[in-house]
Design an enzyme around this catalytic site. Structure first.
Site, PDB file in Angstrom:
ATOM      1  N   ASP A   1       0.685  -1.099  -0.249  1.00 34.63           N
ATOM      2  CA  ASP A   1      -0.035   0.050   0.041  1.00 34.63           C
ATOM      3  C   ASP A   1       0.745   1.363   0.021  1.00 34.63           C
ATOM      4  OD1 ASP A   1      -1.796  -2.133   0.511  1.00 34.63           O
ATOM      5  OD2 ASP A   1      -2.774  -1.082   1.855  1.00 34.63           O
TER       6      ASP A   1
ATOM      7  N   GLU B   1       3.329  -9.338  11.380  1.00 32.59           N
ATOM      8  CA  GLU B   1       2.766  -8.697  10.238  1.00 32.59           C
ATOM      9  C   GLU B   1       4.060  -8.688   9.351  1.00 32.59           C
ATOM     10  OE1 GLU B   1       0.343  -5.465  10.462  1.00 32.59           O
ATOM     11  OE2 GLU B   1      -0.146  -5.372   8.254  1.00 32.59           O
TER      12      GLU B   1
END
Ligand code: 9WN
Length: 448
Positions: free
Chosen positions: A173, A415
Site C-alpha cells: 500500500d 505482520e
C-alpha cells in the site's frame, strides 16, 4: 493428560494456533483486531499454507473469497465480515449501490494482486482426485471471468499491463512510488489546510489501526488521508478506470501486481488444460502481451524493474522489493536475471541481516519499522523464493528460506519485521505470515 513443558512453542504450532484463532467459519481474517474482514491476497496465501495440512479448509477459504465476486468478474480486495460493525470502511465503498455487486454481502470495489488462480492450482494439487476435479470445475469459470475483467476494464488500450487506480490494489500500500504519485495530486482545500497547519495528527485519535499498533509502524497521517481522498474521488467515477478524471487520479501499471498476474495466468492455463477446456485464443493473446510488456518496465541503467505511470509512460524509478518478483514470472532474460541476483545479494541495499527489505537500505525513504517503507514481509520473501527456485538458484533460495524462518521463530508470526534487527512489527498474529511459515517448513527442497 498433557504434561506441562517448558519447551518453547514451535513455529509450526504457533502458526497453526494463529490460523485457528483468526478463523471465521469458512474464511480467515488477516488479524483479529487490526484486519477483521477478508482480504483477497491474504486469503490466497492462507489457502496455500493450509493446503499443506487441511486442503478442505483451504478450498473453503477460496470458495468463500469468491462469494464476493461481482457479476462483471471483479474479485474485490475486501469482503466485509457481517459481524464487524466497521461502518467507516463500508461507507467508502457502498458496494451494494453497484448493480454488479453481490446483494447479500458488502465488498470493496477495487481488486488486489490476483493470486487466486495460483492458490486454486496449489489447493487442487493437495485435494483427493475426486474433490480436486469438483473444486477446479467450480472455480475455473470464476477465475476466467476475473482475468477477463482485469483485461477488459484495466487494460482497455491493450498495452499488455493492468492499470491500478488505488494503492490499496497493489498490496504494498504505502510503497514509495505510489506515495510519490499520490503527493503530486491536487488536494481538496481542507486537506491543504490540514497539512499546512499540521493538523493531520488529530486524525490519529479516530484511526482504527493505531489503536492496536504504534503510529510509527503504520502509514503516516498525511499518506493515509491522501489515500482516503483518492478512494472518495474514485467512488465518484464508479471506481471505473475509463471514467476517472486524468488530472485528479493515479493510474499506475504496477510492477508487483503485473508480475503476480503473469504467474496467475500460467496457473489458470494449467487448470484449464487439466479440465480439457483450454483458454481461448483472445485471452491467450492478452496473457502473452503482458509477458512481452515487462521489457518496458525494465530500466537498464538502474538494472531494475519499476512500475510505470500509465498516463505519462514515465517509469517510477524508486527502488523497491517488487523488482525481484518478475523472477517468478519467468519474463527475465539471462542478463536481467544476473543483475537482479547481484542486486538481491548486495548487502548495502537488499541483503541486511534479515532480508529482503521492502525498500533498499540506501534509499532516502527507507524506514526499518514503517509499513512497506523498509520492513521485511514474509509474503515477499516467499514469492522471491519461488522465483529463485524457478531459476535454479537453490542455494540462495534455501538461505532466504532459512533466514525467513529464523525471523518468524525469533519474533513470532508478526505482520512485518525490521530488516536490521529482526524485531517483530505490526499485527502480532498475522495470518499470511503463519500460513507461509507452514508452507516454507513443509517444503525444504522446493518440491512443492
Ligand atoms: C488496506 C490485510 C491488508 C493487506 C495489504 C496491507 C494492508 C489494508 C490496510 O492490510 O492493507 O487494504 O488497512 O492498510 O497493505 O497488503 O492485504 O492484511
Amino acid at each position: 493428560m498433557e504434561v506441562p513443558t517448558s519447551e518453547p512453542v514451535s513455529p509450526a504450532r504457533r502458526a497453526e494456533e494463529v490460523l485457528a484463532r483468526n478463523r471465521r467459519g469458512d474464511w480467515t481474517c488477516p488479524s483479529s483486531e487490526l484486519y477483521p474482514h477478508q482480504w483477497l491476497w491474504d486469503s490466497c496465501f492462507v489457502a496455500m499454507g493450509l493446503a499443506r495440512s487441511d486442503p478442505a479448509r483451504a478450498a473453503g477459504e477460496l470458495r468463500s473469497l469468491l462469494r464476493g465476486q461481482w457479476s462483471n468478474g471483479l474479485v474485490p480486495h475486501m469482503v466485509f465480515s457481517p459481524d464487524v460493525p466497521d461502518v467507516g470502511s463500508r461507507r467508502i465503498w457502498q458496494s451494494t449501490r453497484h448493480p454488479e455487486a453481490p446483494r447479500d454481502i458488502h465488498t470493496s470495489c477495487i481488486t488486489q494482486p490476483p493470486l487466486v488462480a495460483v492458490a486454486a492450482l496449489r489447493v487442487g494439487q493437495a485435494l483427493e482426485p475426486a474433490d480436486r476435479r469438483a473444486f477446479l470445475v467450480e472455480v475455473l469459470p470464476k477465475l476466467i471471468a476475473y482475468h477477463r475483467w482485469l483485461y477488459r476494464e484495466r487494460d482497455p488500450h491493450r498495452r499488455g499491463l493492468i492499470t491500478l487506480i488505488h494503492p490499496w490494489e497493489c498490496g504494498l500500500d504505502t510503497t514509495p512510488p505510489w506515495m510519490v504519485a499520490l503527493r503530486r495530486l491536487p488536494q481538496p482545500w481542507w486537506m491543504r489546510l490540514v497539512t499546512g497547519l499540521r493538523l493531520a495528527r488529530v486524525v490519529r485519535f479516530v484511526r482504527r489501526d493505531t489503536r492496536f499498533v504504534p503510529a510509527a509502524e503504520r502509514v503516516s497521517e498525511d499518506d493515509g488521508l491522501r489515500m482516503l481522498v483518492l478512494a472518495h474521488r474514485a467512488r465518484r467515477s464508479g471506481f471505473r478506470l475509463d471514467r476517472l478524471p486524468p488530472d485528479s487520479s493515479v493510474q499506475i501499471e504496477d510492477l508487483a501486481f503485473n508480475a503476480l498476474l503473469v504467474v496467475s495466468n500460467r496457473a489458470l492455463r494449467e487448470i484449464a488444460a487439466e479440465l480439457g477446456e483450454p483458454i481461448d485464443a483472445e485471452l491467450g493473446e492478452r496473457f502473452a502481451a503482458t509477458e512481452q510488456a515487462f521489457d518496458e518496465l525494465w530500466d537498464d541503467r538502474a538494472g531494475q524493474y519499476f512500475s510505470r505511470d500509465a498516463r505519462t509512460d514515465a517509469l517510477l524509478t524508486m527502488p523497491t522489493v517488487a523488482t525481484f518478483l518478475p523472477l517468478w514470472s519467468g519474463v527475465t532474460s539471462a542478463a536481467q536475471t544476473e543483475r537482479l541476483l547481484a542486486l538481491l545479494r548486495d548487502t548495502v541495499r537488499f541483503w541486511p541481516a534479515y532480508p529482503v527489505p521492502s525498500v533498499p537500505l540506501d534509499a532516502p525513504e527507507f524506514d526499518p519499522t514503517r509499513y512497506w517503507k523498509g520492513p521485511t514481509w514474509v509474503n515477499m520473501n516467499w514469492a522471491i523464493i519461488q522465483g529463485l527456485r524457478a531459476h535454479g538458484e537453490t542455494d540462495l533460495a534455501e538461505e532466504l528460506r532459512r533466514r525467513t524462518l529464523d525471523l518468524v521463530t525469533q519474533a513470532g508470526p508478526c505482520e512485518y519485521f525490521s530488516p536490521l534487527d529482526g524485531e517483530g512489527l505490526g499485527a502480532e498474529d498475522f495470518s499470511w505470515t503463519a500460513a507461509l511459515t507452514l508452507d516454507l517448513l513443509a517444503d525444504p527442497g522446493g518440491a512443492g
